[in-house]
Design an enzyme around this catalytic site. Sequence first.
Site, PDB file in Angstrom:
ATOM      1  N   HIS A   3      -2.322  -4.785  -2.206  1.00  0.00           N
ATOM      2  CA  HIS A   3      -1.507  -4.001  -3.166  1.00  0.00           C
ATOM      3  C   HIS A   3      -1.564  -5.286  -4.224  1.00  0.00           C
ATOM      4  CE1 HIS A   3       0.317  -8.140  -1.993  1.00  0.00           C
ATOM      5  NE2 HIS A   3       0.068  -7.914  -0.414  1.00  0.00           N
TER       6      HIS A   3
HETATM    7  P1  TYD Z   1       2.212  -7.928   3.287  1.00  0.00           P
HETATM    8  O1  TYD Z   1       2.459  -8.175   2.512  1.00  0.00           O
HETATM    9  O2  TYD Z   1       1.742  -6.816   4.357  1.00  0.00           O
HETATM   10  O3  TYD Z   1       1.502  -8.921   4.065  1.00  0.00           O
HETATM   11  P2  TYD Z   1      -0.115  -8.595   3.317  1.00  0.00           P
HETATM   12  O4  TYD Z   1       0.029  -9.726   1.660  1.00  0.00           O
HETATM   13  O5  TYD Z   1      -0.718 -10.561   3.831  1.00  0.00           O
HETATM   14  O6  TYD Z   1      -1.004  -8.369   3.813  1.00  0.00           O
HETATM   15  O7  TYD Z   1       3.417  -8.409   4.789  1.00  0.00           O
HETATM   16  C1  TYD Z   1       3.666  -8.391   6.443  1.00  0.00           C
HETATM   17  C2  TYD Z   1       5.205  -8.737   6.576  1.00  0.00           C
HETATM   18  O8  TYD Z   1       5.621  -9.435   5.827  1.00  0.00           O
HETATM   19  C3  TYD Z   1       6.010  -7.297   5.629  1.00  0.00           C
HETATM   20  O9  TYD Z   1       6.938  -6.694   6.456  1.00  0.00           O
HETATM   21  C4  TYD Z   1       6.552  -7.903   4.909  1.00  0.00           C
HETATM   22  C5  TYD Z   1       6.861  -8.768   5.145  1.00  0.00           C
HETATM   23  N1  TYD Z   1       7.141  -9.807   4.391  1.00  0.00           N
HETATM   24  C6  TYD Z   1       8.339 -10.648   3.975  1.00  0.00           C
HETATM   25  O10 TYD Z   1       9.227 -10.285   4.145  1.00  0.00           O
HETATM   26  N2  TYD Z   1       8.599 -11.525   2.238  1.00  0.00           N
HETATM   27  C7  TYD Z   1       7.037 -11.992   1.665  1.00  0.00           C
HETATM   28  O11 TYD Z   1       7.694 -13.156   1.256  1.00  0.00           O
HETATM   29  C8  TYD Z   1       5.871 -12.384   2.072  1.00  0.00           C
HETATM   30  C9  TYD Z   1       5.193 -11.805   1.876  1.00  0.00           C
HETATM   31  C10 TYD Z   1       5.794 -10.494   3.479  1.00  0.00           C
END
Ligand code: TYD
Length: 139
Positions: A53
Amino acid sequence: MSESNMPRMMEFSEKGDERGYLVIVEGMQDIPFEIKRIFYIYGSDKDVVRGNHANRESEFVLINVAGTSKVKVMDGRGNETIYSLDRPHTGIYLPKMIWKEMYDFSEDSVLLCLASTHYDAEEYIRDYDTFLKIIHGEA
Ligand code: TYD
């Protein structure tokens, strides 16, 4: 993108003595933003790719405080760089609007992420084509 807005490796001060090491990361001093949020990632298998992302608003610093991982960044204009995070006193600075993928996690990897914003799901761009369109002013 100006030089200061580019992804880059960072080296933090490390205090070591016979008791071990201590690494210091202060907002607006060692890194170019106030730290509003901290999260950390662990328990990801070697073949997992996380991230995938870009963020409209958030800047990040990523530090492997234990273990190792790699971070691939793409600016949407053909520039792609892979960084290795393999020491607890080095990190990578990620500006806003950069595509990122974290992968190749070692079994003991603990990836500490410092963010300039509170969490807002709306500022995440999770589709690469949408990211490209925004970068090229088409969305
Ligand atoms: P995600 O963005 O998919 O993780 P990565 O960047 O490691 O692939 O986040 C995983 C889950 O956690 C998603 O449901 C969103 C949630 N999340 C939060 O609630 N707060 C946060 O600060 C972050 C980074 C993720």
